[in-house]
Design a protein around this motif. Structure first.
Motif, PDB file in Angstrom:
ATOM      1  N   SER A   1       0.858  -1.181   0.000  1.00 17.80           N
ATOM      2  CA  SER A   1       0.000   0.000   0.000  1.00 17.80           C
ATOM      3  C   SER A   1       0.894   1.231   0.000  1.00 17.80           C
ATOM      4  O   SER A   1       1.974   1.220   0.582  1.00 17.80           O
ATOM      5  CB  SER A   1      -0.941   0.027   1.217  1.00 17.80           C
ATOM      6  N   VAL A   2       0.424   2.272  -0.690  1.00 12.16           N
ATOM      7  CA  VAL A   2       1.172   3.522  -0.757  1.00 12.16           C
ATOM      8  C   VAL A   2       0.187   4.681  -0.629  1.00 12.16           C
ATOM      9  O   VAL A   2      -0.791   4.751  -1.376  1.00 12.16           O
ATOM     10  CB  VAL A   2       1.962   3.665  -2.080  1.00 12.16           C
ATOM     11  N   ARG A   3       0.438   5.554   0.326  1.00  7.83           N
ATOM     12  CA  ARG A   3      -0.317   6.802   0.445  1.00  7.83           C
ATOM     13  C   ARG A   3       0.670   7.953   0.288  1.00  7.83           C
ATOM     14  O   ARG A   3       1.615   8.079   1.066  1.00  7.83           O
ATOM     15  CB  ARG A   3      -1.004   6.916   1.810  1.00  7.83           C
ATOM     16  N   GLN A   4       0.453   8.771  -0.712  1.00 10.60           N
ATOM     17  CA  GLN A   4       1.323   9.919  -0.920  1.00 10.60           C
ATOM     18  C   GLN A   4       1.137  10.922   0.226  1.00 10.60           C
ATOM     19  O   GLN A   4       0.112  10.930   0.904  1.00 10.60           O
ATOM     20  CB  GLN A   4       1.011  10.581  -2.261  1.00 10.60           C
ATOM     21  N   PRO A   5       2.118  11.787   0.455  1.00 11.94           N
ATOM     22  CA  PRO A   5       2.003  12.750   1.555  1.00 11.94           C
ATOM     23  C   PRO A   5       0.856  13.733   1.348  1.00 11.94           C
ATOM     24  O   PRO A   5       0.492  14.063   0.218  1.00 11.94           O
ATOM     25  CB  PRO A   5       3.343  13.495   1.524  1.00 11.94           C
ATOM     26  N   LEU A   6       0.307  14.189   2.466  1.00 13.46           N
ATOM     27  CA  LEU A   6      -0.555  15.358   2.467  1.00 13.46           C
ATOM     28  C   LEU A   6       0.387  16.520   2.793  1.00 13.46           C
ATOM     29  O   LEU A   6       0.757  16.710   3.956  1.00 13.46           O
ATOM     30  CB  LEU A   6      -1.652  15.221   3.521  1.00 13.46           C
ATOM     31  N   GLU A   7       0.799  17.252   1.766  1.00 14.03           N
ATOM     32  CA  GLU A   7       1.768  18.319   1.970  1.00 14.03           C
ATOM     33  C   GLU A   7       1.050  19.606   2.374  1.00 14.03           C
ATOM     34  O   GLU A   7      -0.145  19.782   2.149  1.00 14.03           O
ATOM     35  CB  GLU A   7       2.612  18.490   0.711  1.00 14.03           C
ATOM     36  N   ARG A   8       1.793  20.514   2.983  1.00 13.70           N
ATOM     37  CA  ARG A   8       1.194  21.714   3.570  1.00 13.70           C
ATOM     38  C   ARG A   8       0.408  22.539   2.560  1.00 13.70           C
ATOM     39  O   ARG A   8      -0.592  23.173   2.908  1.00 13.70           O
ATOM     40  CB  ARG A   8       2.287  22.570   4.217  1.00 13.70           C
TER      41      ARG A   8
END
Length: 376
Positions: free
Chosen positions: A284-291
């Motif tokens: 599984s891969v979740r990309q970052p929630l960036e600012r």
């Protein structure tokens, strides 16, 4: 402006108690289905509308859509707590403090969600009142959202904003989350008798030990990248050279570029023992929630908190992932941590503030109202 036009604190607490006393560990399909029934009943009671029950295999997710979704409210009903936890740790209220398995992560947030939407109009809102809103309550967030990811992306892709009712952190909203990737490393060797001819074997456990040290060295903690070998399994009997081993790896990074760097390193691992093989696969891969994904919505939330007379809102970056990572990866503005105020997520003593349930309900309602008005 009242922080909770449609529900008293006691009413909100009663709703939370109802959900918490229905245990819903992610892996128990029957348990999450029972909790889904209660969430549906709560929604009908609060907003007067039943959901679409979306089945992915034997797993149920709940979705409400009113017209073209412009604002999506996102949450989950599953918890990390196994069946039977309530027998030793029942729901309790002591003054302002609510405790029980799942009260903070995130059944309190689900109660806030529906109370906020109820407050958009006096009485139950009509479909026209809710036009532009979608609600998605999934049942597998705590185990990686593998069955719900496509549904989340389909629901949120064209939205103006996603509001995630996950719990706060020390009352702060979550304005950034690390990306999270889980990998399975498969090591293949060759079996042999450990006493008669160990030299004929290729020891997969020894190869795994080499790979553990290499993989741990991929971390860059100075920039927030952690690479953690976790569960390792190998071998068959005590007197056999192990023919196979597996290794789980948890990767967390603040940027997509760092996640990609670690992925490239994992798929290029070099075998140390002649005759062994190593293969890495992402589970599984979740990309970052960036600012940048949350900045504008967070500024709105801060402004509304002041207008409502609430404490000044802080924003924090956290290492844990949520479904907000998935929506931010679509390019949709996403604000997380709008749920319960409390602490000890995933730990004994998990708790939520009763008063803050009411305060955050008012905050979510104000955000939804403003976003809808701007996108009509």
């Amino acid at each position: 402006m009242s922080t909770v036009p449609a529900a008293s604190v006691d009413e909100l607490v009663a709703d939370v108690e109802e959900l918490v006393t229905c245990e819903s560990p992610s892996s128990d399909l029957s348990a999450v289905a029972k909790c889904a029934d209660l969430v549906e009943a709560l929604a009908v009671r609060r907003i007067g509308h039943a959901p679409e029950r979306v089945m992915v295999g034997d797993r149920v997710h709940l979705r409400w859509q009113f017209g073209r979704p412009r604002v999506v409210l996102l949450g989950h009903l599953d918890t990390v707590w196994p069946l039977g936890t309530l027998a030793r740790w029942p729901f309790e209220r002591e003054g302002d403090r609510l405790s029980g398995p799942g009260v903070f992560d995130m059944k309190g947030g689900l109660v806030q969600l529906f109370a906020a939407l109820q407050s958009l109009q006096s009485g139950q809102p009509s479909r026209d009142d809710l036009d532009g809103i979608a609600i998605l309550v999934t049942s597998d967030e705590e185990i990686g959202s593998q069955s719900s990811q496509q549904l989340i992306e389909e629901t949120c892709r064209d939205a103006r904003a996603v509001l995630v009712l996950e719990p706060s952190l020390n009352a702060a909203l979550k304005i950034a989350r690390k990306g999270v990737a889980m990998y399975r490393i498969e090591i293949v060797g060759r079996a042999a008798h450990a006493g008669l001819e160990p030299e004929s074997g290729v020891n997969a456990t020894v190869e795994a030990a080499h790979q553990v040290l290499t993989i741990a060295g991929l971390a860059r903690p100075e920039i927030g990248t952690t690479v953690t070998p976790t569960v390792i399994q190998g071998g068959s009997t005590v007197n056999t050279v192990p023919a196979a081993a597996t290794l789980a790896v948890d990767v967390r990074a603040e940027t997509s570029a760092e996640l990609k760097r670690v992925e490239d390193e994992l798929v290029s691992l070099v075998v140390r023992l002649p005759g062994a093989s190593v293969k890495a696969a992402a589970e599984s891969v979740r990309q970052p929630l960036e600012r940048g994904a949350s900045a504008e919505l967070f500024a709105r939330a801060q402004r509304h908190a002041v207008a409502l007379g609430l404490p000044v809102l802080d924003g924090v970056a956290v290492g844990g992932g949520s479904d907000g990572n998935l929506t931010a990866a679509l390019g949709v503005p996403t604000l997380d941590g709008l749920g319960a105020v409390g602490g000890n997520a995933h730990a004994e003593g998990e708790w939520a503030s009763a008063t803050a349930l009411a305060e955050r309900t008012g905050l979510v309602a104000a955000l939804v109202r403003e976003l809808l008005e701007e996108t009509r």
